[in-house]
Design an enzyme around this catalytic site. Structure first.
Site, PDB file in Angstrom:
ATOM      1  N   TRP A   1       8.658 -16.505 -14.863  1.00 16.99           N
ATOM      2  CA  TRP A   1       9.092 -16.728 -16.243  1.00 16.99           C
ATOM      3  C   TRP A   1       8.671 -18.107 -16.729  1.00 16.99           C
ATOM      4  O   TRP A   1       8.301 -18.274 -17.889  1.00 16.99           O
ATOM      5  CB  TRP A   1      10.606 -16.557 -16.349  1.00 16.99           C
TER       6      TRP A   1
ATOM      7  N   ASP B   1      16.721 -23.557  -9.798  1.00 11.55           N
ATOM      8  CA  ASP B   1      16.965 -22.469  -8.849  1.00 11.55           C
ATOM      9  C   ASP B   1      17.490 -23.054  -7.547  1.00 11.55           C
ATOM     10  O   ASP B   1      17.216 -24.213  -7.215  1.00 11.55           O
ATOM     11  CB  ASP B   1      15.691 -21.667  -8.577  1.00 11.55           C
TER      12      ASP B   1
ATOM     13  N   LYS C   1      19.855 -11.670 -17.640  1.00 12.53           N
ATOM     14  CA  LYS C   1      19.914 -10.439 -16.851  1.00 12.53           C
ATOM     15  C   LYS C   1      21.364 -10.011 -16.687  1.00 12.53           C
ATOM     16  O   LYS C   1      22.246 -10.839 -16.448  1.00 12.53           O
ATOM     17  CB  LYS C   1      19.298 -10.656 -15.468  1.00 12.53           C
TER      18      LYS C   1
END
Length: 209
Positions: free
Chosen positions: A65, A83, A164
């Site tokens: 992404w 992350d 998501k």
């Protein structure tokens, strides 16, 4: 997000992965993951990323992404990635490694932003999936809620949020929460999502309008 990776012993998953059309396309196009095509399809429909924007990508590794976002925002824009797993550097992307559920990485991300207004928050975060829905669903919703809380802190008025989600308990309430904070909420199920996956994406547009 890297935490969702499957165990190497899953022979079926490995076979499917290597023969997967989107994996092959990602390799040909130079993207780090098939997830890049999920964002590209949403971008084609909704034009959510534009030159000069400031974008935050949560659950960014391995960087599919981020690659798409950095290409689209160009030299005048900026992409910030977080992350729990390490991620190789990308041009135009400020990478922070840490667990988003902990305070220190969140503060590091906020400091990196230096108070600049954010145009778009992306979240592809997902927990380690056990296969037990009553365990996995609350964990997934918790990450989605944390991402929304963060978006509420940093988005400028009119900003957008893409996250998501997994179909199950808590999703209807979460969607209603989005509708209270944004002017429009759209569900997207990109073709690059695995057919058997319960995942989809909620695109919330027009923060605070």
């Amino acid at each position: 997000m890297g935490r969702r990776k499957r165990r190497p012993g899953s022979r079926r998953w490995l076979d499917e992965h290597h023969s997967d059309h989107w994996v092959q396309q990602a390799q040909k196009a130079g993207y780090r993951s098939r997830a890049a095509f999920k964002l590209l399809e949403i971008q084609e429909k909704d034009r959510l990323i534009r030159p000069g924007m400031t974008v935050v990508d949560l659950g960014a590794a391995p960087g599919g992404w981020c690659q798409v976002a950095a290409e689209l925002v160009g030299d005048r824009g900026a992409v910030f990635a977080l992350d729990i797993l390490p991620m190789e550097a990308l041009p135009g992307v400020h990478v922070i490694q840490g667990d988003f559920t902990e305070e220190a990485p969140l503060q590091a991300l906020l400091q990196a932003l230096e108070g600049r207004p954010v145009d778009l928050v992306l979240s592809d975060m997902a927990p380690n999936l056990s296969g037990v829905r009553v365990v996995d669903q609350p964990r997934a919703m918790y990450l989605a809620e944390l991402a929304l809380d963060f978006a509420g802190q940093v988005l400028q008025p009119g900003g957008d949020f893409l996250t998501k989600v997994f179909h199950g308990e808590g999703l209807d309430d979460y969607r209603r929460d989005l509708q209270r904070q944004f002017s429009k909420v759209i569900t997207r199920k990109p073709r690059a999502s695995r057919a058997r996956s319960r995942e989809s994406y909620l695109l919330a547009r027009g923060f605070g309008l």
